[in-house]
Design an enzyme around this catalytic site. Sequence first.
Site, mmCIF file in Angstrom:
data_model
loop_
_atom_site.group_PDB
_atom_site.id
_atom_site.type_symbol
_atom_site.label_atom_id
_atom_site.label_comp_id
_atom_site.label_asym_id
_atom_site.label_seq_id
_atom_site.Cartn_x
_atom_site.Cartn_y
_atom_site.Cartn_z
ATOM 1 N N CYS A 116 0.823 -1.297 0.038
ATOM 2 C CA CYS A 116 -0.076 0.031 -0.082
ATOM 3 C C CYS A 116 0.789 1.194 -0.059
ATOM 4 O O CYS A 116 0.417 2.200 -0.270
ATOM 5 C CB CYS A 116 -0.794 -0.041 1.164
ATOM 6 S SG CYS A 116 -1.902 -1.508 1.087
ATOM 7 N N HIS A 257 -3.133 7.109 2.023
ATOM 8 C CA HIS A 257 -3.783 5.738 1.747
ATOM 9 C C HIS A 257 -4.990 5.508 2.094
ATOM 10 O O HIS A 257 -5.177 5.776 3.392
ATOM 11 C CB HIS A 257 -2.506 4.622 1.893
ATOM 12 C CG HIS A 257 -3.263 3.198 1.927
ATOM 13 N ND1 HIS A 257 -3.998 2.881 0.791
ATOM 14 C CD2 HIS A 257 -3.230 2.337 2.555
ATOM 15 C CE1 HIS A 257 -4.183 1.583 0.912
ATOM 16 N NE2 HIS A 257 -3.814 1.545 2.080
ATOM 17 N N ASN A 287 -10.180 -0.127 0.243
ATOM 18 C CA ASN A 287 -8.607 0.136 0.258
ATOM 19 C C ASN A 287 -8.117 -0.755 -1.105
ATOM 20 O O ASN A 287 -8.227 -1.777 -1.196
ATOM 21 C CB ASN A 287 -8.078 -0.733 1.703
ATOM 22 C CG ASN A 287 -6.518 -0.681 1.383
ATOM 23 O OD1 ASN A 287 -6.079 -0.500 0.675
ATOM 24 N ND2 ASN A 287 -6.273 -1.041 2.627
HETATM 25 O O1 UT7 Z 1 -3.720 -1.180 3.678
HETATM 26 C C1 UT7 Z 1 -2.970 -1.678 4.624
HETATM 27 C C2 UT7 Z 1 -3.289 -0.824 5.812
HETATM 28 N N1 UT7 Z 1 -4.516 -1.499 6.639
HETATM 29 C C3 UT7 Z 1 -5.033 -0.809 7.640
HETATM 30 O O2 UT7 Z 1 -4.928 0.233 7.668
HETATM 31 C C4 UT7 Z 1 -6.177 -1.668 8.436
HETATM 32 C C5 UT7 Z 1 -5.904 -1.154 9.746
HETATM 33 N N2 UT7 Z 1 -6.998 -1.595 10.623
HETATM 34 C C6 UT7 Z 1 -8.188 -1.397 10.662
HETATM 35 O O3 UT7 Z 1 -8.676 -0.522 9.677
HETATM 36 C C7 UT7 Z 1 -9.178 -1.861 11.562
HETATM 37 O O4 UT7 Z 1 -8.405 -2.438 12.602
HETATM 38 C C8 UT7 Z 1 -10.053 -2.922 11.068
HETATM 39 C C9 UT7 Z 1 -11.175 -2.230 10.361
HETATM 40 C C10 UT7 Z 1 -9.278 -3.965 10.130
HETATM 41 C C11 UT7 Z 1 -10.983 -3.680 11.945
HETATM 42 O O5 UT7 Z 1 -11.770 -2.755 12.938
HETATM 43 P P1 UT7 Z 1 -11.365 -2.920 14.467
HETATM 44 O O6 UT7 Z 1 -12.252 -1.831 15.241
HETATM 45 O O7 UT7 Z 1 -10.083 -2.976 14.963
HETATM 46 O O8 UT7 Z 1 -12.453 -4.125 14.917
HETATM 47 P P2 UT7 Z 1 -11.803 -5.680 15.464
HETATM 48 O O9 UT7 Z 1 -10.641 -6.397 14.621
HETATM 49 O O10 UT7 Z 1 -11.431 -5.160 16.881
HETATM 50 O O11 UT7 Z 1 -12.989 -6.398 15.686
HETATM 51 C C12 UT7 Z 1 -14.229 -5.948 16.411
HETATM 52 C C13 UT7 Z 1 -15.264 -6.973 16.579
HETATM 53 C C14 UT7 Z 1 -14.792 -8.493 16.586
HETATM 54 O O12 UT7 Z 1 -15.652 -9.225 17.342
HETATM 55 P P3 UT7 Z 1 -15.463 -9.623 18.853
HETATM 56 O O13 UT7 Z 1 -14.471 -10.476 18.816
HETATM 57 O O14 UT7 Z 1 -15.341 -8.088 19.574
HETATM 58 O O15 UT7 Z 1 -16.623 -10.225 19.205
HETATM 59 C C15 UT7 Z 1 -14.575 -9.002 15.173
HETATM 60 O O16 UT7 Z 1 -14.928 -10.593 15.185
HETATM 61 O O17 UT7 Z 1 -15.783 -7.164 15.116
HETATM 62 C C16 UT7 Z 1 -15.707 -8.144 14.707
HETATM 63 N N3 UT7 Z 1 -15.703 -7.995 13.084
HETATM 64 C C17 UT7 Z 1 -16.752 -7.913 12.190
HETATM 65 N N4 UT7 Z 1 -18.133 -7.844 12.434
HETATM 66 C C18 UT7 Z 1 -18.779 -7.854 11.290
HETATM 67 C C19 UT7 Z 1 -14.511 -8.195 12.255
HETATM 68 N N5 UT7 Z 1 -14.740 -7.837 11.044
HETATM 69 C C20 UT7 Z 1 -16.192 -7.851 11.130
HETATM 70 C C21 UT7 Z 1 -17.061 -7.667 9.867
HETATM 71 N N6 UT7 Z 1 -18.205 -7.733 9.967
HETATM 72 N N7 UT7 Z 1 -16.661 -7.478 8.652
#
Ligand code: UT7
Length: 332
Positions: A116, A257, A287
């Site tokens: 990226c 990005h 993305n």
């Molecule tokens: O291009 C490369 C650079 N990449 C990035 O910049 C990505 C950086 N990271 C992020 O943008 C965020 O961390 C994410 C968008 C990937 C995730 O957001 P988050 O607020 O960190 O969510 P999380 O991973 O902590 O997940 C929270 C909850 C989890 O459930 P539990 O364990 O709390 O019950 C996940 O299982 O959300 C759940 N979850 C979803 N639920 C519905 C994860 N993905 C999904 C989904 N739909 N697609």
Amino acid sequence: MDYSGVGIAITGCGSAAPETAIDNDRLSEIMDTSDEWIASRTGIRQRRLSDASGSLVQLATEAARGAIEMAGIEPIDLDLILLATSTPDDMFGSACQVQAALGASQAVAFDLTAACSGFVFGLVTAAQYIRTGTYRNVLLIGADVLSRWVDWSDRRTCVLFGDGAGAVVMQANTVDRLLGFELRSDGSQHHCLNLAYSGEPKALLNDCEITQGQFRSLTMNGQEVYRFAVKRVPEVIEKALFRANITVDAIDWLLLHQANQRILDAVAHRLGIPSEKVISNLAKYGNTSAASIPLALDEAVRGGAVKLGETIAVSGFGAGLTWGAAVFQWGR
Ligand code: UT7
């Protein structure tokens, strides 16, 4: 001839995205997710996906044509084509196919892989060839088709990504419009985000064992990458501003990005940049990896938001880990 001190101008941009748009509701038909979750956590509403007949080369070529036309040059004028991509059609590189499709027979062409961060790394790489007087007209393309490589059963990653391409033409110029840059890498954090090769050992001869295998799907520790981006991106932008000898107030546009709206907001907040100056189109495309910055730039230029002479700070970040920033004034 004294080649020192050649300036750089970014004189054209273009972009392309596949026709197929899949919104969050459509994804919730095939996995346990929702528009509410995706939109509130990321800002993404839909993404474009390349269908079976599409290719990385097609997208890259279309984006390139727009940039070449805007710059007012012909493909034959190009000296160098850099294709920033992590998802080539050919592991040996796809830039030469783009060169052939454009008819840019005088250009040397090669791929550059920095995930990226690819567009920003490519911008700085291209700039070195121009600064040294080696090349005058460079086409830089950022293009990725990550839909090929995400695990469509992993809702934590697959909902984030989309396919697309963006391009710019960079030219030697009497005035230097590339004001400053900074690039960084940290391979010790490679495990946070990767698309790794995995091979099975295979005995070739009694005393020679090789491996044969394939690349696994993209894996990401979202929270780690989020923390990394929010900390490192402001730092690297500040460094680029320092090198440019300007302060944050001189920035007309912040173009990061397009990974997550929350990252865009947090970085802008840390730098004290108001939200009106932040370019964002991730709601429509998700993305798109190396494509995201030039794709958003092209929309902002063609939409009339970015005007000639305005100062733009761009920053890419992602797998490697890699991150970097560049500050430039748009146009000649
Ligand atoms: O291009 C490369 C650079 N990449 C990035 O910049 C990505 C950086 N990271 C992020 O943008 C965020 O961390 C994410 C968008 C990937 C995730 O957001 P988050 O607020 O960190 O969510 P999380 O991973 O902590 O997940 C929270 C909850 C989890 O459930 P539990 O364990 O709390 O019950 C996940 O299982 O959300 C759940 N979850 C979803 N639920 C519905 C994860 N993905 C999904 C989904 N739909 N697609």
